[in-house]
Scaffold this motif. Structure first.
Motif, PDB file in Angstrom:
ATOM      1  N   THR A   9       0.847  -1.189   0.000  1.00  0.00           N
ATOM      2  CA  THR A   9       0.000   0.000   0.000  1.00  0.00           C
ATOM      3  C   THR A   9       0.882   1.238   0.000  1.00  0.00           C
ATOM      4  O   THR A   9       2.054   1.175   0.389  1.00  0.00           O
ATOM      5  N   ALA A  10       0.321   2.330  -0.451  1.00  0.00           N
ATOM      6  CA  ALA A  10       1.013   3.627  -0.422  1.00  0.00           C
ATOM      7  C   ALA A  10      -0.052   4.711  -0.315  1.00  0.00           C
ATOM      8  O   ALA A  10      -1.233   4.470  -0.599  1.00  0.00           O
ATOM      9  N   ALA A  11       0.374   5.902   0.101  1.00  0.00           N
ATOM     10  CA  ALA A  11      -0.563   7.015   0.240  1.00  0.00           C
ATOM     11  C   ALA A  11       0.155   8.332  -0.034  1.00  0.00           C
ATOM     12  O   ALA A  11       1.356   8.456   0.223  1.00  0.00           O
ATOM     13  N   TRP A  12      -0.606   9.286  -0.563  1.00  0.00           N
ATOM     14  CA  TRP A  12      -0.093  10.622  -0.856  1.00  0.00           C
ATOM     15  C   TRP A  12      -1.054  11.671  -0.311  1.00  0.00           C
ATOM     16  O   TRP A  12      -2.270  11.489  -0.354  1.00  0.00           O
ATOM     17  N   VAL A  24      -3.635   3.745  -2.128  1.00  0.00           N
ATOM     18  CA  VAL A  24      -3.581   2.737  -3.180  1.00  0.00           C
ATOM     19  C   VAL A  24      -3.096   1.405  -2.616  1.00  0.00           C
ATOM     20  O   VAL A  24      -2.351   1.371  -1.638  1.00  0.00           O
ATOM     21  N   TYR A  25      -3.562   0.311  -3.240  1.00  0.00           N
ATOM     22  CA  TYR A  25      -3.156  -1.044  -2.890  1.00  0.00           C
ATOM     23  C   TYR A  25      -2.652  -1.734  -4.154  1.00  0.00           C
ATOM     24  O   TYR A  25      -3.246  -1.603  -5.223  1.00  0.00           O
ATOM     25  N   PHE A  26      -1.560  -2.490  -4.014  1.00  0.00           N
ATOM     26  CA  PHE A  26      -0.950  -3.195  -5.144  1.00  0.00           C
ATOM     27  C   PHE A  26      -1.153  -4.693  -4.952  1.00  0.00           C
ATOM     28  O   PHE A  26      -0.843  -5.238  -3.892  1.00  0.00           O
ATOM     29  N   ARG A  27      -1.666  -5.338  -5.993  1.00  0.00           N
ATOM     30  CA  ARG A  27      -1.921  -6.774  -5.905  1.00  0.00           C
ATOM     31  C   ARG A  27      -1.335  -7.458  -7.138  1.00  0.00           C
ATOM     32  O   ARG A  27      -1.715  -7.146  -8.275  1.00  0.00           O
ATOM     33  N   GLU A  36      -5.355  -0.754  -7.117  1.00  0.00           N
ATOM     34  CA  GLU A  36      -6.671  -0.247  -6.738  1.00  0.00           C
ATOM     35  C   GLU A  36      -6.488   0.901  -5.764  1.00  0.00           C
ATOM     36  O   GLU A  36      -5.720   0.785  -4.802  1.00  0.00           O
ATOM     37  N   GLY A  37      -7.188   1.998  -6.038  1.00  0.00           N
ATOM     38  CA  GLY A  37      -7.031   3.145  -5.166  1.00  0.00           C
ATOM     39  C   GLY A  37      -8.211   4.086  -5.214  1.00  0.00           C
ATOM     40  O   GLY A  37      -9.161   3.907  -5.977  1.00  0.00           O
ATOM     41  N   CYS A  38      -8.097   5.084  -4.377  1.00  0.00           N
ATOM     42  CA  CYS A  38      -9.115   6.122  -4.287  1.00  0.00           C
ATOM     43  C   CYS A  38      -8.412   7.429  -3.939  1.00  0.00           C
ATOM     44  O   CYS A  38      -7.485   7.443  -3.130  1.00  0.00           O
ATOM     45  N   THR A  39      -8.840   8.478  -4.575  1.00  0.00           N
ATOM     46  CA  THR A  39      -8.282   9.785  -4.295  1.00  0.00           C
ATOM     47  C   THR A  39      -9.439  10.762  -4.124  1.00  0.00           C
ATOM     48  O   THR A  39     -10.462  10.646  -4.790  1.00  0.00           O
ATOM     49  N   THR A  40      -9.282  11.667  -3.179  1.00  0.00           N
ATOM     50  CA  THR A  40     -10.329  12.644  -2.894  1.00  0.00           C
ATOM     51  C   THR A  40      -9.740  14.039  -2.989  1.00  0.00           C
ATOM     52  O   THR A  40      -8.539  14.228  -2.801  1.00  0.00           O
ATOM     53  N   GLY A  41     -10.597  14.997  -3.276  1.00  0.00           N
ATOM     54  CA  GLY A  41     -10.071  16.343  -3.367  1.00  0.00           C
ATOM     55  C   GLY A  41     -11.103  17.426  -3.203  1.00  0.00           C
ATOM     56  O   GLY A  41     -12.300  17.215  -3.405  1.00  0.00           O
ATOM     57  N   TYR A 181       6.088  15.252  -5.554  1.00  0.00           N
ATOM     58  CA  TYR A 181       5.603  15.795  -6.821  1.00  0.00           C
ATOM     59  C   TYR A 181       5.317  17.267  -6.512  1.00  0.00           C
ATOM     60  O   TYR A 181       4.216  17.600  -6.076  1.00  0.00           O
ATOM     61  N   PRO A 182       6.303  18.140  -6.682  1.00  0.00           N
ATOM     62  CA  PRO A 182       6.197  19.527  -6.226  1.00  0.00           C
ATOM     63  C   PRO A 182       4.890  20.212  -6.675  1.00  0.00           C
ATOM     64  O   PRO A 182       4.534  20.192  -7.849  1.00  0.00           O
ATOM     65  N   GLY A 183       4.198  20.784  -5.691  1.00  0.00           N
ATOM     66  CA  GLY A 183       2.958  21.487  -5.948  1.00  0.00           C
ATOM     67  C   GLY A 183       1.754  20.597  -6.146  1.00  0.00           C
ATOM     68  O   GLY A 183       0.623  21.083  -6.233  1.00  0.00           O
ATOM     69  N   ILE A 184       1.949  19.273  -6.189  1.00  0.00           N
ATOM     70  CA  ILE A 184       0.852  18.349  -6.461  1.00  0.00           C
ATOM     71  C   ILE A 184       0.620  17.382  -5.289  1.00  0.00           C
ATOM     72  O   ILE A 184      -0.482  17.291  -4.770  1.00  0.00           O
ATOM     73  N   ALA A 185       1.667  16.637  -4.883  1.00  0.00           N
ATOM     74  CA  ALA A 185       1.490  15.616  -3.844  1.00  0.00           C
ATOM     75  C   ALA A 185       2.810  15.261  -3.181  1.00  0.00           C
ATOM     76  O   ALA A 185       3.880  15.366  -3.783  1.00  0.00           O
ATOM     77  N   VAL A 186       2.691  14.795  -1.926  1.00  0.00           N
ATOM     78  CA  VAL A 186       3.823  14.314  -1.157  1.00  0.00           C
ATOM     79  C   VAL A 186       3.458  12.950  -0.586  1.00  0.00           C
ATOM     80  O   VAL A 186       2.326  12.764  -0.089  1.00  0.00           O
ATOM     81  N   ARG A 187       4.365  12.013  -0.660  1.00  0.00           N
ATOM     82  CA  ARG A 187       4.111  10.659  -0.156  1.00  0.00           C
ATOM     83  C   ARG A 187       3.914  10.704   1.352  1.00  0.00           C
ATOM     84  O   ARG A 187       4.710  11.302   2.072  1.00  0.00           O
ATOM     85  N   ALA A 188       2.850  10.090   1.838  1.00  0.00           N
ATOM     86  CA  ALA A 188       2.541  10.038   3.263  1.00  0.00           C
ATOM     87  C   ALA A 188       2.836   8.675   3.855  1.00  0.00           C
ATOM     88  O   ALA A 188       3.023   8.535   5.055  1.00  0.00           O
ATOM     89  N   LEU A 189       2.874   7.631   3.009  1.00  0.00           N
ATOM     90  CA  LEU A 189       3.175   6.263   3.453  1.00  0.00           C
ATOM     91  C   LEU A 189       3.771   5.500   2.294  1.00  0.00           C
ATOM     92  O   LEU A 189       3.303   5.578   1.182  1.00  0.00           O
TER      93      LEU A 189
END
Length: 189
Positions: A9-12, A24-27, A36-41, A181-189
């Protein structure tokens, strides 16, 4: 270039352009992967949820992407399918404007920037064009996105999207997934 296996798994955390989060989850599916993942904004006062299930083959070419979107106005689903040779169907209809694309890129996702890096496996100093089937967050419209990646060092790539004039230096981990990803996202996990 060799990458370590994807994490389970990973998260941003989205940054600057929008507020939100991606998980996101990797299988493994044999030598393919299902992601498989989900993103909210929240962006310019509008909220959205984008869910996805993406299959990549052993070369990390996107073969299928099922994307769902939800907004205050309703919801929608779209399916992209690739033959692995750069030809696409969008919701079952031929999409010749995507010819030559090997990756899907979700506007709402930092994770999908892993696909061209894995697929191209650029040496340090090498560069390549990487057009993608680009899925917009606010309506799931599918467009062609011209992109350019240049590998700077072990984990850094200069990224350019000439159509919108966006450029930045992306930093990846040893598994080939974006850390910053400057200005877009930072890895949280």
């Amino acid at each position: 270039m060799t990458f370590t296996p994807p994490p389970k798994t990973a998260a941003w955390r989205h940054a600057d352009v929008q507020t939100g989060f991606e998980v996101v989850y990797f299988r493994p599916l044999g030598d393919w992967y299902r992601i498989e993942g989900c993103t909210t904004g929240v962006e310019e006062g509008r909220t959205w949820i984008v869910g996805y299930a993406i299959d990549v083959d052993s070369r990390w070419i996107t073969r299928r992407a099922e994307v769902t979107g939800r907004w205050v106005t309703g919801s929608r689903r779209t399916t992209l399918e690739s033959d692995g040779d750069g030809h696409w169907l969008v919701d079952g209809a031929p999409a010749p404007h995507l010819d030559g694309c090997f990756d899907v890129d979700l506007e709402s996702s930092a994770m999908t920037n892993a696909f061209p890096v894995h697929r191209m496996r650029l040496a340090v100093g090498a560069a390549s064009e990487a057009p993608a089937a680009y899925v917009r967050s606010l309506d799931l419209a599918v467009e062609r996105l011209e992109q350019h990646y240049a590998r700077v060092d072990g984990e850094s790539y200069d990224y350019v999207s000439p159509g919108d004039g966006f450029s930045c230096r992306l930093v990846y981990d040893k598994a080939g997934f974006v850390l910053d990803y400057p200005g877009i996202a930072v890895r949280a996990l």
